[in-house]
Structures are given as structure tokens and as C-alpha cells.
Design an enzyme around this catalytic site. Structure first.
Site, PDB file in Angstrom:
ATOM      1  N   LYS A   1       0.968  -1.025   0.088  1.00  0.00           N
ATOM      2  CA  LYS A   1       0.098  -0.023   0.190  1.00  0.00           C
ATOM      3  C   LYS A   1       0.808   1.026  -0.048  1.00  0.00           C
ATOM      4  CE  LYS A   1      -4.274   1.967   2.534  1.00  0.00           C
ATOM      5  NZ  LYS A   1      -5.080   1.448   3.680  1.00  0.00           N
TER       6      LYS A   1
ATOM      7  N   SER B   1     -10.015  -0.466   6.824  1.00  0.00           N
ATOM      8  CA  SER B   1      -9.279  -0.355   5.595  1.00  0.00           C
ATOM      9  C   SER B   1      -8.817  -1.563   4.888  1.00  0.00           C
ATOM     10  CB  SER B   1      -8.428   0.892   5.459  1.00  0.00           C
ATOM     11  OG  SER B   1      -9.233   1.805   5.421  1.00  0.00           O
TER      12      SER B   1
ATOM     13  N   SER C   1      -9.917   2.090   2.747  1.00  0.00           N
ATOM     14  CA  SER C   1      -9.166   2.885   1.771  1.00  0.00           C
ATOM     15  C   SER C   1      -8.248   1.885   0.928  1.00  0.00           C
ATOM     16  CB  SER C   1      -8.136   3.895   2.716  1.00  0.00           C
ATOM     17  OG  SER C   1      -7.262   3.148   3.496  1.00  0.00           O
TER      18      SER C   1
END
Ligand code: GLN
Length: 499
Positions: A79, A178, A154
């Protein structure tokens, strides 16, 4: 079948037996990324050369007979809120565009030590604020099951990458869901470990008391292997747990739920949940009961205040964490018109560099922390946090693990909630309590909702430090469901599939 459809554990075995090389897998993976990423936008940066160089290195070490870790040679996606030396790291924000970190996050360091080639950095809502990736400054990621829908947020970059075979495993971060929500809506497995189990050093902070890094995968064993690879104490993170939590890989070999007490959280079922979600959820529970688990009902009345408390505490922490983006130390610098003072440059940079959701939260958080309102807002929210911890502790007296659907609905349409922040926040109802209490949670695919044929996730929670329980129950349920659903759970958009 191409390599890219294989799980990390399968790849690990094939690498160990020298049936394939890491260069072959990594190249196949990069080819699939080149084919799909322009359509889905899972990756913000693809690191072709770096990945292939790392793959070559690990192949050479293996040829020399060096002892390697289980995941050595298996490529991974990271990420974009984890710092990576030499690789642009933006956290989905314009304010960090072009920023090349001078240090690696501890998790990245561990990935390198495990010799896993890094495929690239995945898309995300700006600074991990959101549930759809629509807050990313670089455009949303799309859900491979239906390109009109969100892959969750997210961490929708990681979830969509793993679901569409652009990586077998990925790293996510979970402040309020997330990792788990994106997993639920893409039919993947996502785990938020116990707070402190994985070092946060080098994770661009959102809410420091809530943030936790964890694995994204296509099955429970892969997630377990990845959690083992990235967790452990770290002197660079004062909140990292001093002890190891044991082997999740061993836990994921479990094959029995006999006598396991599973608590259904009353407040997180029934009303407000999509019918097809509830139906698949119930079916999963029935399978566990038929295998010898016992269901008890537990009540956590304070959960009704969880969203309100989270959306005070998290913005409060974010407003403080984001103060460092001041145009001096990182990324963007915008010169205002006329005479430039430090203050004016800072204001112009933050005005231009931050998106609307980030600004909203900075304003909200600063307000909640202001002297006249501190007790009324931040103070009350912290009290609710204590109540949630107490409710969970009581529930865990009655049950070994707790369960609920991960989210009220399947993947929503892009644009559906973007104009209404509150609607977006409400989506987090089932995932937020785990972050407020610091306990571990896993989202596991339990089938497709009958209304829309989209993936449904079930969420298991365990007491702090008992992450192994999640892998134990997850491993069993996964097998029971596989028998029921066979291949269908990976039946996403046909034009994207690899055969
Ligand atoms: N949807 C939550 C939020 O917007 C989750 C964030 C997260 O886990 N990073 O805050």
C-alpha cells in the site's frame, strides 16, 4: 493455468521444489499488471525493474542452496502509505506527489529480508481516509467484480490487485476497516492484527492509536504466512508488542471447530443489513454449527456510538499527524501570489495539496481538540472507547470469537456515497469497534449475494493477542465454503480473468 492464479502458498511450494523461478512468477505477475492496471487502477507505481532484480537475486540465492523463508520469491504489492526507499510514496495524496522516502517502513524491511519482490505501490484513499478509494488524488480503483463499483477503501488498490490476480498477496493498513472492508467487497481475505502486533514504523500515520498494518490475500493460509512474515516487536515503534503472538501459519492448519463458541453480535445483524448479505452470513454460521461450533448471542450496546466516537478520535489524531505536511519537509510547495511568508506558503500548499475529505477531517479534528470543546467531544469519545472495550471484554467471556457481516452491503457504486460523507462513514459500522478496542479482526469471503452476485464478507473478532483464533476458525470455514461454492467465488468480470 497461469502462475498468477496461484496462491502464495502454492507459489512458495513450487519455488521450494524449483518447479518455477521467482523471475518467471514475477514476470507473469508484471505482465498481468500491465494488462489490467490501466483498466482497474490498483497500482499507483509499478516497480518492474526493482521487482525483477529482487526476483533474480532470490533465484540465485536458492540456486546456491541458501536457506530461505517460506515466502521468499513470492512477489507482493505494498500500500502506498508505507515508506519505501527509492520508490515514490504518496499515500494517495497530491501533497506527497514525487516524494521519494529516505527510509523503509519496518514492514518493508521485513518484506525485503524475506526476499519477496515488490511489484509496486497500491492506490488508496488520500491518507487512508475513506471507504471507496474515491478520495485518492490519482483516481479510484475499480472493483474487478463489476467495474462500476468500488473495491472498498481505503485499501481498494490492494484488494482489487489481489482479487484480479495482479498480486497473490498485498499489504494493507486498517484504521477503521481499510483492510477488512475492501476484502469483503472483493471476495478476498483481509486481517487487521492486534494493535501493536505489526510495527507501524514507516506507516504514514492517520490515527496513531488505531492504525494497524496487516495482510490481504486470496485465502487464509496466505494471510497467515504474510502476518508471520511482517509481525514482531520493533524498537522503532514504542507501541509494538514486546512478544510474538505465535505462528499464524500453524493456526491456519487447523481443521476443527468442535466446541468453539462463536458469539453473534446482536447490534451488528438484522436491520440495516442487505438481505443477501445476511443470508450468506447465516449460511456460513450454519456450516460452522454443523461442524460442531456453538453459537451464542452477545450484545455490545455501546457499538451504537462507535461511529460517532471514531469520527472524533480519528480526525483529532489525523489533524495532529497531518500537521507535518507543511511544504517545508515533504513533497509539494506552492508559492502564493504576492509577498511570501512561511505561513502563506504553508497555507497555499495545504490548500492545493489536500483533497476535500482530508480538509474536512483536519477541521473537524482541530475543532474537537480546541480548548472549549475538548471535554465535550474528544473526552466523551474516549469514554465511549472505554465502553466499547468493556462490552467486548464481556462478550469474550461468553464466546471465543465474535462474528458479524463485515459490511452492511456488497460493493456500492462509484459515486453513490461520494457526495455524502455521513453515508460513507456509516459503512464502517461493523469494522470500527475492533480498532477502537485494539482487537484483531478478519474478513473472510462467504459467497455471493443473490440480489447482485457480488461478494459478501463475514468478520471474525478475537481478544487482543489471540489472532491465532481468527486463523483457526477462518481455515475451517474456508474449507466448508469451498465445498459449497467451488470455483464461483472467483468468478469476477470475465474480460479480466486469466485462464
Ligand atoms: N473508512 C474509514 C475511514 O475513512 C477507514 C479508514 C482506514 O481504515 N484507514 O476513516
Amino acid at each position: 493455468m497461469s502462475f498468477v492464479n496461484k496462491s502464495a502458498s502454492e507459489l512458495s511450494a513450487m519455488l521450494a521444489s524449483k518447479e518455477i523461478s521467482s523471475v518467471e512468477i514475477t514476470q507473469a505477475q508484471l505482465d498481468n499488471i500491465d494488462r489490467l492496471n490501466p483498466k482497474i487502477n490498483s497500482y499507483l507505481t509499478v516497480t518492474h525493474e526493482i521487482a525483477l532484480a529482487q526476483a533474480k537475486e532470490v533465484d540465485e540465492l536458492r540456486a546456491k542452496g541458501e536457506k530461505l523463508s517460506a515466502l521468499a520469491g513470492v512477489p507482493i504489492a505494498v500500500k502506498d502509505n508505507l515508506t519505501t526507499i527509492g520508490i515514490e510514496t504518496t499515500a494517495g495524496s497530491k501533497i506527497l506527489k514525487g516524494w521519494i522516502p529516505p527510509y523503509n517502513a519496518t514492514v518493508v524491511q521485513k518484506i525485503l529480508a524475506n526476499r519477496m519482490p515488490i511489484l509496486g505501490k497500491t492506490n488508496m484513499d488520500e491518507f487512508a481516509m475513506g471507504s471507496s478509494t474515491e478520495n485518492s488524488a490519482y483516481g479510484p480503483s475499480l472493483n474487478p467484480w463489476d467495474l462500476k463499483r468500488t473495491p472498498g477503501g481505503s485499501g481498494g488498490g490492494s484488494s482489487s490487485a489481489v482479487a484480479s490476480m495482479q498480486a497473490a498477496i498485498a499489504i494493507g493498513s486498517d484504521t477503521g476497516g481499510s483492510i477488512r472492508f475492501p476484502a469483503a467487497v472483493t471476495g478476498t481475505v483481509g486481517v487487521k492484527p492486534t494493535y501493536g502486533a505489526v510495527s507501524r514504523y514507516g506507516l504514514i500515520a492517520l490515527g496513531s492509536s488505531l492504525d494497524q498494518i496487516g495482510p490481504v490475500a486470496r485465502n487464509v493460509m496466505d494471510a497467515a504466512m504474510l502476518q508471520d512474515a511482517i509481525s514482531g516487536p520493533d524498537a522503532m515503534d514504542a507501541t509494538s508488542l514486546p512478544e510474538s503472538l505465535g505462528s499464524m501459519t500453524e493456526a491456519a492448519k487447523n481443521d476443527s471447530v468442535k466446541g468453539l463458541k462463536i458469539g453473534i453480535i446482536k447490534e451488528l445483524t438484522g436491520e440495516g443489513f442487505q438481505a443477501g448479505v445476511s443470508e450468506r452470513f447465516q449460511e456460513a454460521l450454519d456450516l460452522l454449527v454443523a461442524s460442531g461450533a456453538e453459537i451464542v448471542e452477545v450484545s455490545c450496546p455501546s457499538f451504537q456510538y462507535a461511529i460517532a466516537a471514531y469520527y472524533l478520535i480519528q480526525p483529532a489524531e489525523a489533524s495532529s499527524n497531518l500537521a507535518r505536511f507543511d511544504s517545508v519537509r515533504f513533497g509539494l510547495r506552492v508559492m502564493p501570489e504576492g509577498a511570501a511568508t512561511v505561513e502563506k506558503v504553508m497555507a497555499a500548499t495545504r490548500e492545493e495539496g489536500f483533497g476535500p475529505e482530508v480538509k474536512r477531517r483536519i477541521i473537524l479534528g482541530t475543532y474537537a481538540l480546541s480548548s472549549g470543546y475538548y471535554d465535550a467531544y474528544y473526552g466523551s469519545a474516549q469514554k465511549v472507547r472505554t465502553l466499547i472495550q468493556a462490552d467486548l471484554a464481556k462478550a469474550f467471556e461468553k464466546a471465543n470469537v465474535l462474528v458479524s457481516p463485515t459490511a452492511p452491503t456488497t460493493a456500492f457504486l462509484l459515486g453513490e456515497k461520494q457526495e455524502d460523507p455521513l453515508a460513507m462513514y456509516l459503512n464502517d459500522i461493523a469494522t470500527i469497534p475492533a480498532n477502537l478496542a485494539g482487537v484483531p479482526g478478519m474478513s473472510l469471503p462467504v459467497g455471493l449475494a443473490k440480489e447482485d452476485n457480488l461478494p459478501v464478507g463475514a468478520q471474525f473478532l478475537a481478544p487482543a493477542r489471540e489472532d491465532a483464533r481468527l486463523y483457526k476458525v477462518g481455515a475451517v470455514l474456508e474449507k466448508l465454503l469451498e465445498n459449497k461454492w467451488s470455483k464461483k467465488m472467483m468468478d469476477f468480470a470475465p474480460e479480466l480473468r486469466v485462464n
